[in-house]
Scaffold this motif. Sequence first.
Motif, PDB file in Angstrom:
ATOM      1  N   GLY A  23       6.020  -1.943  -1.306  1.00 14.61           N
ATOM      2  CA  GLY A  23       6.908  -2.591  -0.083  1.00 14.61           C
ATOM      3  C   GLY A  23       7.090  -2.050   1.260  1.00 14.61           C
ATOM      4  O   GLY A  23       6.880  -2.535   2.105  1.00 14.61           O
ATOM      5  N   GLY A  24       6.704  -0.566   1.224  1.00 20.23           N
ATOM      6  CA  GLY A  24       6.713   0.133   2.546  1.00 20.23           C
ATOM      7  C   GLY A  24       5.317  -0.380   3.290  1.00 20.23           C
ATOM      8  O   GLY A  24       5.509  -0.340   4.399  1.00 20.23           O
ATOM      9  N   TYR A  25       4.434  -0.434   2.589  1.00 21.39           N
ATOM     10  CA  TYR A  25       3.267  -0.798   3.203  1.00 21.39           C
ATOM     11  C   TYR A  25       3.389  -2.354   3.627  1.00 21.39           C
ATOM     12  O   TYR A  25       2.800  -2.471   4.870  1.00 21.39           O
ATOM     13  CB  TYR A  25       1.720  -0.775   2.156  1.00 21.39           C
ATOM     14  CG  TYR A  25       0.891  -1.677   2.513  1.00 21.39           C
ATOM     15  CD1 TYR A  25       0.129  -1.459   3.519  1.00 21.39           C
ATOM     16  CD2 TYR A  25       0.525  -2.817   1.691  1.00 21.39           C
ATOM     17  CE1 TYR A  25      -1.089  -2.320   3.777  1.00 21.39           C
ATOM     18  CE2 TYR A  25      -0.475  -3.798   2.095  1.00 21.39           C
ATOM     19  CZ  TYR A  25      -1.328  -3.402   3.052  1.00 21.39           C
ATOM     20  OH  TYR A  25      -2.271  -4.254   3.513  1.00 21.39           O
ATOM     21  N   ILE A  26       3.600  -3.122   3.016  1.00 20.30           N
ATOM     22  CA  ILE A  26       3.875  -4.432   3.493  1.00 20.30           C
ATOM     23  C   ILE A  26       4.926  -4.674   4.737  1.00 20.30           C
ATOM     24  O   ILE A  26       4.597  -5.164   5.519  1.00 20.30           O
ATOM     25  CB  ILE A  26       4.515  -5.411   2.244  1.00 20.30           C
ATOM     26  CG1 ILE A  26       3.480  -5.328   1.145  1.00 20.30           C
ATOM     27  CG2 ILE A  26       5.081  -6.658   2.812  1.00 20.30           C
ATOM     28  CD1 ILE A  26       3.956  -6.200  -0.105  1.00 20.30           C
ATOM     29  N   ALA A  27       6.130  -3.843   4.537  1.00 18.10           N
ATOM     30  CA  ALA A  27       6.999  -3.949   5.642  1.00 18.10           C
ATOM     31  C   ALA A  27       6.682  -3.442   7.180  1.00 18.10           C
ATOM     32  O   ALA A  27       7.109  -3.693   7.979  1.00 18.10           O
ATOM     33  CB  ALA A  27       8.334  -3.276   5.147  1.00 18.10           C
ATOM     34  N   ASN A  29       4.224  -3.614   9.012  1.00 16.97           N
ATOM     35  CA  ASN A  29       3.084  -4.276   9.831  1.00 16.97           C
ATOM     36  C   ASN A  29       1.664  -4.470   9.398  1.00 16.97           C
ATOM     37  O   ASN A  29       0.859  -4.263   9.909  1.00 16.97           O
ATOM     38  CB  ASN A  29       3.075  -3.625  11.257  1.00 16.97           C
ATOM     39  CG  ASN A  29       2.192  -4.829  12.146  1.00 16.97           C
ATOM     40  OD1 ASN A  29       2.512  -5.955  12.092  1.00 16.97           O
ATOM     41  ND2 ASN A  29       1.638  -4.287  12.877  1.00 16.97           N
ATOM     42  N   SER A  30       1.834  -5.056   7.963  1.00 16.41           N
ATOM     43  CA  SER A  30       0.356  -5.145   7.303  1.00 16.41           C
ATOM     44  C   SER A  30      -0.030  -6.658   7.522  1.00 16.41           C
ATOM     45  O   SER A  30       0.574  -7.345   8.332  1.00 16.41           O
ATOM     46  CB  SER A  30       1.050  -5.299   5.631  1.00 16.41           C
ATOM     47  OG  SER A  30       1.692  -6.041   5.469  1.00 16.41           O
ATOM     48  N   ARG A  31      -0.887  -6.933   7.043  1.00 19.78           N
ATOM     49  CA  ARG A  31      -1.553  -8.061   7.042  1.00 19.78           C
ATOM     50  C   ARG A  31      -0.711  -9.267   6.538  1.00 19.78           C
ATOM     51  O   ARG A  31      -0.449 -10.423   7.003  1.00 19.78           O
ATOM     52  CB  ARG A  31      -2.960  -8.394   6.412  1.00 19.78           C
ATOM     53  CG  ARG A  31      -3.683  -9.516   6.266  1.00 19.78           C
ATOM     54  CD  ARG A  31      -4.375 -10.294   7.462  1.00 19.78           C
ATOM     55  NE  ARG A  31      -5.523  -9.351   7.813  1.00 19.78           N
ATOM     56  CZ  ARG A  31      -5.441  -8.847   9.129  1.00 19.78           C
ATOM     57  NH1 ARG A  31      -4.889  -8.981  10.039  1.00 19.78           N
ATOM     58  NH2 ARG A  31      -6.552  -8.017   9.466  1.00 19.78           N
ATOM     59  N   HIS A  32       0.149  -9.133   5.650  1.00 21.59           N
ATOM     60  CA  HIS A  32       0.963  -9.839   4.810  1.00 21.59           C
ATOM     61  C   HIS A  32       2.221 -10.093   5.951  1.00 21.59           C
ATOM     62  O   HIS A  32       2.979 -11.213   5.761  1.00 21.59           O
ATOM     63  CB  HIS A  32       1.568  -9.135   3.886  1.00 21.59           C
ATOM     64  CG  HIS A  32       0.862  -8.783   2.645  1.00 21.59           C
ATOM     65  ND1 HIS A  32      -0.032  -7.574   2.899  1.00 21.59           N
ATOM     66  CD2 HIS A  32       0.258  -9.507   1.743  1.00 21.59           C
ATOM     67  CE1 HIS A  32      -0.763  -7.485   1.894  1.00 21.59           C
ATOM     68  NE2 HIS A  32      -0.812  -8.620   1.057  1.00 21.59           N
TER      69      HIS A  32
END
Length: 133
Positions: A23-27, A29-32
Motif C-alpha cells: 500500500g505504501g508503494y501505491i499511495a 504516486n504510483s501508476r495506480h
Amino acid sequence: MLYAYSEATVPKITVILRKAYGGGYIAMNSRHLRADFVFAWPNAEIAVMGPEDAANIIFRKDIMEAADPAEMRKQKIQEYKDKFANPYVAAAKGYIDAVIAPEDTLKHIIHALAVSKNKSVDRPQKKHGIPPF
C-alpha cells in the motif's frame, strides 16, 4: 496526502530509489494513482511485501522441512527477489516506465517535465472533494 496525490493535476513524476512495497508503494504516486511517469533505479525492490516476509509466508513449508532452515530461507528470499521484487518485473507489467541508471535521473526528470509542459486534465465536476480555486 493520498487524496492530494490522486487529485493533483500537475505533472506527477515518481522515481523509486530503493524499496516500494504494498500500500505504501501505491499511495506514493504510483501508476495506480495515475502518475504520469514512473522510473526506478536498477536496485529498486517493487513488490506486494518485502522479500523476507514474503519468503516466510510463501515458502514456509520448504523452509521448515529443510535440513538447514536458515540457508533455505536465505535461498528463498533471493528467489523471491529474482522472480518478483525487482524493477524489471514491474516494468514488464507496465507499473513503471523505465529502469534508469542513478546518474541519469535528472535527465529523465527534465525530459518528463518537458513532455508534461502542457498537461491538461479534464475531470467532471464532482459532488464531493475540494472545489476548484
